[in-house]
Design an enzyme around this catalytic site. Structure first.
Site, PDB file in Angstrom:
ATOM      1  N   LYS A 198     -75.060  61.879  -5.008  1.00 26.20           N
ATOM      2  CA  LYS A 198     -76.263  61.567  -4.230  1.00 26.20           C
ATOM      3  C   LYS A 198     -76.199  62.147  -2.819  1.00 26.20           C
ATOM      4  O   LYS A 198     -77.232  62.351  -2.189  1.00 26.20           O
ATOM      5  CB  LYS A 198     -76.499  60.063  -4.209  1.00 26.20           C
TER       6      LYS A 198
HETATM    7  C1  LIG Z   1     -76.995  57.599  -9.309  1.00 26.55           C
HETATM    8  C2  LIG Z   1     -75.851  57.955 -10.167  1.00 26.55           C
HETATM    9  C3  LIG Z   1     -76.020  58.366 -11.506  1.00 26.55           C
HETATM   10  C4  LIG Z   1     -77.376  58.406 -12.175  1.00 26.55           C
HETATM   11  O1  LIG Z   1     -78.183  59.441 -11.666  1.00 26.55           O
HETATM   12  P1  LIG Z   1     -79.757  59.452 -11.934  1.00 26.55           P
HETATM   13  O2  LIG Z   1     -80.285  60.514 -11.073  1.00 26.55           O
HETATM   14  O3  LIG Z   1     -80.247  58.086 -11.524  1.00 26.55           O
HETATM   15  O4  LIG Z   1     -79.978  59.706 -13.371  1.00 26.55           O
HETATM   16  C5  LIG Z   1     -74.899  58.745 -12.224  1.00 26.55           C
HETATM   17  N1  LIG Z   1     -73.662  58.700 -11.686  1.00 26.55           N
HETATM   18  C6  LIG Z   1     -73.452  58.309 -10.406  1.00 26.55           C
HETATM   19  C7  LIG Z   1     -72.066  58.268  -9.890  1.00 26.55           C
HETATM   20  C8  LIG Z   1     -74.531  57.925  -9.596  1.00 26.55           C
HETATM   21  O5  LIG Z   1     -74.309  57.523  -8.332  1.00 26.55           O
END
Ligand SMILES: *Cc1c(COP(=O)(O)O)cnc(C)c1O
Length: 502
Positions: free
Chosen positions: A113
């Site tokens: 993210k």
């Molecule tokens: C947010 C997140 C996901 C999921 O991603 P999406 O974009 O919501 O599908 C998977 N793994 C980690 C470590 C995350 O922080």
């Protein structure tokens, strides 16, 4: 370039208009009216670029009105080797011939993210400065999103973050990561309750239009288009890093929750990147796996969501999924709205046997589901086969890659977090603690800054009010300064230089 709502009931708006907005007023999600597409010659050029240069070429297509030099500056500040550990930003590690790890987790909070959020921080600061406005971001987190937002917004002019987290319920590493931030514009609020209590408070305040306007409350959730655009970049960079010519298609395996990450891959594909398959990897919360196996999309009640060892994928519904279906119905907002009315009414819709299901099959999406035991086995096997320790989210994808990979199919597994964040599960799998990246050795020993409050929206309102300047008073502070001069400056800023739009 204008953005319209997937439900068809909102006026077209520009990138800068929607940057600070959430849902469209009709409840839909904003999508580009026309998807930009790279020509063969442009793709050949993109292959030669550095990560920030590539990001500029992609993001500027979605924000043609943004001053090009300003945008370039935002991107260069966001994607520095000093922030992401190396100049490649999202480097590839080859595990065996044709199977690669696309490493998205070397940013400040060790999860993917950061890639989008670091750019968002720069864009917010630049836009707010130009408009002479302030923004107070209110959010609830059980881990990754909140910390990525805080690290992106720390020290940013015009922005404050009020992040609610469940008191004593995050891992010590995750809590320390957030609570050790000393920046005055970051407010950690630990709520005596569980994550749902935090989310309920955010919803209650979000429904209070007067308070929201007075205190300039905004959010940074995964439906933000700028996040999708920023994530499309690493699909291109991963594809370039593992192929030698632009006619070679690869497959991506993506740990999925809100469908934001894999949807960005779909956008990269729409923009001209060839793809063999998208493999959507879920955990026990398998809303998406059920859909891609059966054609039935059934959202879960909160009580039905299980707490798993890959907590950032524990979702009841996938917010960005609506955008994908919108593309598959050929941007037919009427048909999309009918499906989502059905979803609101009955909690599900089923497209098995329809032309829409054919479109899903043609889109080359498939899925896999992995449970706790499968993740532990995968973490062990990845260490034994490749000498790498992967985190439990990435393990859902790695397990899927091993299960579905066809002979000769080049595959990139997206690494969405580093194992250091999830020590308990790694210890359960390997009998030893995960490696810690440099700089994180003494994280839990750093002084922490957090305010503990009861699970009560009024208490949180009072805290926010005490730390912001209401707009109406017009007082100069992080809160808000709105003057005619600032408005004029904003108008100038938003006019692109001659020849800049495309
Ligand atoms: C947010 C997140 C996901 C999921 O991603 P999406 O974009 O919501 O599908 C998977 N793994 C980690 C470590 C995350 O922080």
């Amino acid at each position: 370039m204008h953005y319209v709502s997937t439900r068809g009931g909102a006026a077209p708006r520009s990138f800068t208009d929607i940057l600070l907005a959430g849902l469209a007023p009709d409840g839909g999600l904003y999508v580009p009216q026309v998807m930009p597409r790279f020509s063969a010659a442009e793709l050949a050029h993109l292959r030669t670029l550095t990560y920030p240069q590539l990001a500029f070429e992609i993001v500027s297509r979605f924000a043609p009105e943004w001053d090009r030099e300003d945008l370039r500056g935002c991107i260069e500040r966001a994607y520095r080797a000093s922030v992401f550990g190396e100049a490649a930003i999202t480097p590839v590690r080859t595990l065996e011939p044709g199977l690669h790890l696309l490493r998205l987790s070397n940013g400040p909070t060790l999860a993917f993210k950061d890639v989008a959020m670091q750019l968002l921080g720069e864009l917010f600061e630049s836009l707010l400065k130009a408009r002479g406005e302030g923004l107070n971001i209110l959010g609830a987190t059980s881990g990754d999103t909140g910390s990525a937002a805080e690290y992106a917004m720390r020290g940013k002019q015009g922005v404050q973050v009020f992040m609610l987290s469940p008191h004593g319920r995050m891992s010590p590493f995750q809590a320390a990561q957030m609570y050790s931030l000393q920046d005055p514009n970051i407010h950690n609020i630990a709520i005596r309750g569980v994550f749902d209590d935090c989310q309920d408070i955010v919803k209650a305040i979000g429904a209070d239009a007067a308070f929201k306007a007075q205190h300039q409350i905004g959010t940074v959730n995964s439906i933000n288009w700028a996040r999708v655009a920023a994530q499309a970049v690493y699909y291109f960079s991963g594809w370039f890093a593992t192929t030698t010519s632009n006619d070679q298609a690869v497959s991506f395996v993506v740990p999925s929750g809100n469908f934001g990450n894999v949807y960005a891959g779909w956008i990269a594909h729409q923009m001209g990147m060839p793809v063999r398959r998208f493999i959507v990897a879920t955990n026990e919360n398998d809303v998406l796996d059920e859909f891609f196996r059966t054609g039935r999309y059934r959202v879960r009640a909160s009580a039905e969501v299980s707490q798993t060892s890959s907590p950032s994928m524990d979702i009841s519904k996938s917010s960005n999924f609506e955008r994908y279906i919108y593309d598959l119905v050929g941007a037919d907002a009427g048909r999309l709205s009918a499906l989502w009315s059905e979803l609101d009414r009955s909690g599900q819709f089923d497209i098995a046997g329809t032309d829409l299901w054919q479109a899903v099959v043609r889109s080359r999406f498939v899925s896999v589901r992995t449970d706790h035991a499968g993740r532990l086995a995968c973490i062990r096997a990845a260490r034994d086969r490749y000498g790498v320790v992967i985190d439990p989210h990435t393990a859902n994808a790695m397990a899927g890659a091993w299960r579905l990979r066809e002979p000769g199919e080049p595959m990139l597994v997206l690494e969405t977090a580093l194992p250091a964040k999830f020590a308990e599960t790694i210890e359960e799998a390997l009998g030893e603690a995960p490696p810690r990246p440099a700089g994180f050795e003494h994280l839990e020993a750093a002084p922490q800054r957090v305010t503990v409050l009861d699970a009560d929206a009024d208490g949180v309102r009072r805290y926010i009010a005490a730390h912001t300047e209401p707009v109406a008073t017009g007082m100069a502070s992080v809160g808000a300064v709105q003057t005619a001069a600032a408005r004029r400056q904003s108008a100038q800023f938003l006019v692109a230089k001659p020849g800049a739009s495309q």
